[in-house]
Write a protein that holds these residues in place. Structure first.
Motif, PDB file in Angstrom:
ATOM      1  N   GLY A  62      33.973  44.043  38.433  1.00 21.41           N
ATOM      2  CA  GLY A  62      34.385  43.662  39.777  1.00 21.41           C
ATOM      3  C   GLY A  62      35.439  42.580  39.818  1.00 21.41           C
ATOM      4  N   VAL A  63      36.074  42.304  38.686  1.00 23.40           N
ATOM      5  CA  VAL A  63      37.128  41.292  38.624  1.00 23.40           C
ATOM      6  C   VAL A  63      38.472  41.971  38.875  1.00 23.40           C
ATOM      7  CG1 VAL A  63      38.268  39.600  37.124  1.00 23.40           C
ATOM      8  CG2 VAL A  63      35.793  39.933  36.975  1.00 23.40           C
ATOM      9  N   ILE A  64      39.286  41.361  39.694  1.00 24.64           N
ATOM     10  CA  ILE A  64      40.602  41.925  39.998  1.00 24.64           C
ATOM     11  C   ILE A  64      41.478  41.831  38.751  1.00 24.64           C
ATOM     12  CG2 ILE A  64      42.674  41.717  41.422  1.00 24.64           C
ATOM     13  CD1 ILE A  64      40.859  40.471  43.594  1.00 24.64           C
ATOM     14  N   VAL A  65      41.987  42.993  38.308  1.00 26.25           N
ATOM     15  CA  VAL A  65      42.814  43.015  37.100  1.00 26.25           C
ATOM     16  C   VAL A  65      44.289  43.262  37.392  1.00 26.25           C
ATOM     17  CG1 VAL A  65      40.976  43.627  35.488  1.00 26.25           C
ATOM     18  CG2 VAL A  65      42.211  45.434  36.675  1.00 26.25           C
ATOM     19  N   ARG A  66      44.589  43.910  38.520  1.00 26.32           N
ATOM     20  CA  ARG A  66      45.985  44.116  38.867  1.00 26.32           C
ATOM     21  C   ARG A  66      46.133  44.457  40.333  1.00 26.32           C
ATOM     22  NH1 ARG A  66      47.974  49.414  38.883  1.00 26.32           N
ATOM     23  NH2 ARG A  66      48.950  50.112  38.132  1.00 26.32           N
ATOM     24  N   ASN A  67      47.342  44.255  40.801  1.00 26.90           N
ATOM     25  CA  ASN A  67      47.689  44.598  42.175  1.00 26.90           C
ATOM     26  C   ASN A  67      48.453  45.911  42.159  1.00 26.90           C
ATOM     27  OD1 ASN A  67      48.491  41.184  42.381  1.00 26.90           O
ATOM     28  ND2 ASN A  67      46.690  42.064  43.305  1.00 26.90           N
ATOM     29  N   LYS A  68      48.073  46.829  43.040  1.00 30.37           N
ATOM     30  CA  LYS A  68      48.720  48.138  43.115  1.00 30.37           C
ATOM     31  C   LYS A  68      49.335  48.306  44.493  1.00 30.37           C
ATOM     32  CE  LYS A  68      49.557  52.497  42.155  1.00 30.37           C
ATOM     33  NZ  LYS A  68      50.704  52.864  41.400  1.00 30.37           N
TER      34      LYS A  68
END
Length: 161
Positions: A62-68
């Motif tokens: 649930g950790v944000i890894v990238r912005n799309k």
């Protein structure tokens, strides 16, 4: 470690550096896949608008890894018979998935899940479809031009075909 934005902007005006980078990545995918060509706008063209959609991608914890950032067509403006002929929605039946998994299990096959970032950008379209230039990324030499699509874009009625 990569720095990513924690919030998803609703409009381009609120997008900052991380999202602008994501938008450039999306437009670079379009250039690599030769999705469109810039053409002069005429009064006979039915031009479909475009919109940026922003989404944070999460890992298994649930950790944000990238912005799309994804550029989508406003397909609800399309008219049947003019902008598209037919629609199609690919759906896997549950029975087929179960059969595949059972067969793979019996034969000890390995399964891997993959996500194709630009799946729709590989499908050619037969109709003449024109979309407006993406907000915030208009060509300053040709601000009144539009893009003629060669390949499908998310949001089009004929895209899943």
């Amino acid at each position: 470690m990569t720095f990513v934005s924690q919030t998803e902007p609703k409009i381009v005006a609120y997008a900052h550096n991380n999202w602008i980078t994501a938008m450039h990545e999306e437009l670079n995918q379009f250039a690599r896949n030769e999705v469109w060509t810039l053409v002069p706008r005429t009064s006979k063209m039915n031009v479909i608008g475009t919109k940026w959609v922003f989404k944070n991608k999460l890992d298994e914890h649930g950790v944000i890894v990238r912005n799309k950032a994804r550029l989508v067509a406003k397909g609800y403006n399309q008219e049947e018979g003019i902008d598209y002929g037919e629609t199609y929605a690919p759906v896997a039946r549950l029975e087929a998935v179960r059969l595949l998994l059972a067969y793979a299990s019996m034969n000890r096959f390995k399964f891997h899940q993959m996500d194709v970032k630009s799946a729709f950008l590989n499908g050619y379209i037969d109709e003449e479809v024109y979309v407006s230039q993406p907000q915030g990324f208009e060509d300053h030499k040709h601000p009144n031009h539009v893009f003629k699509l060669k390949k499908a874009l998310y949001g089009l009625k004929q895209a899943p075909r």
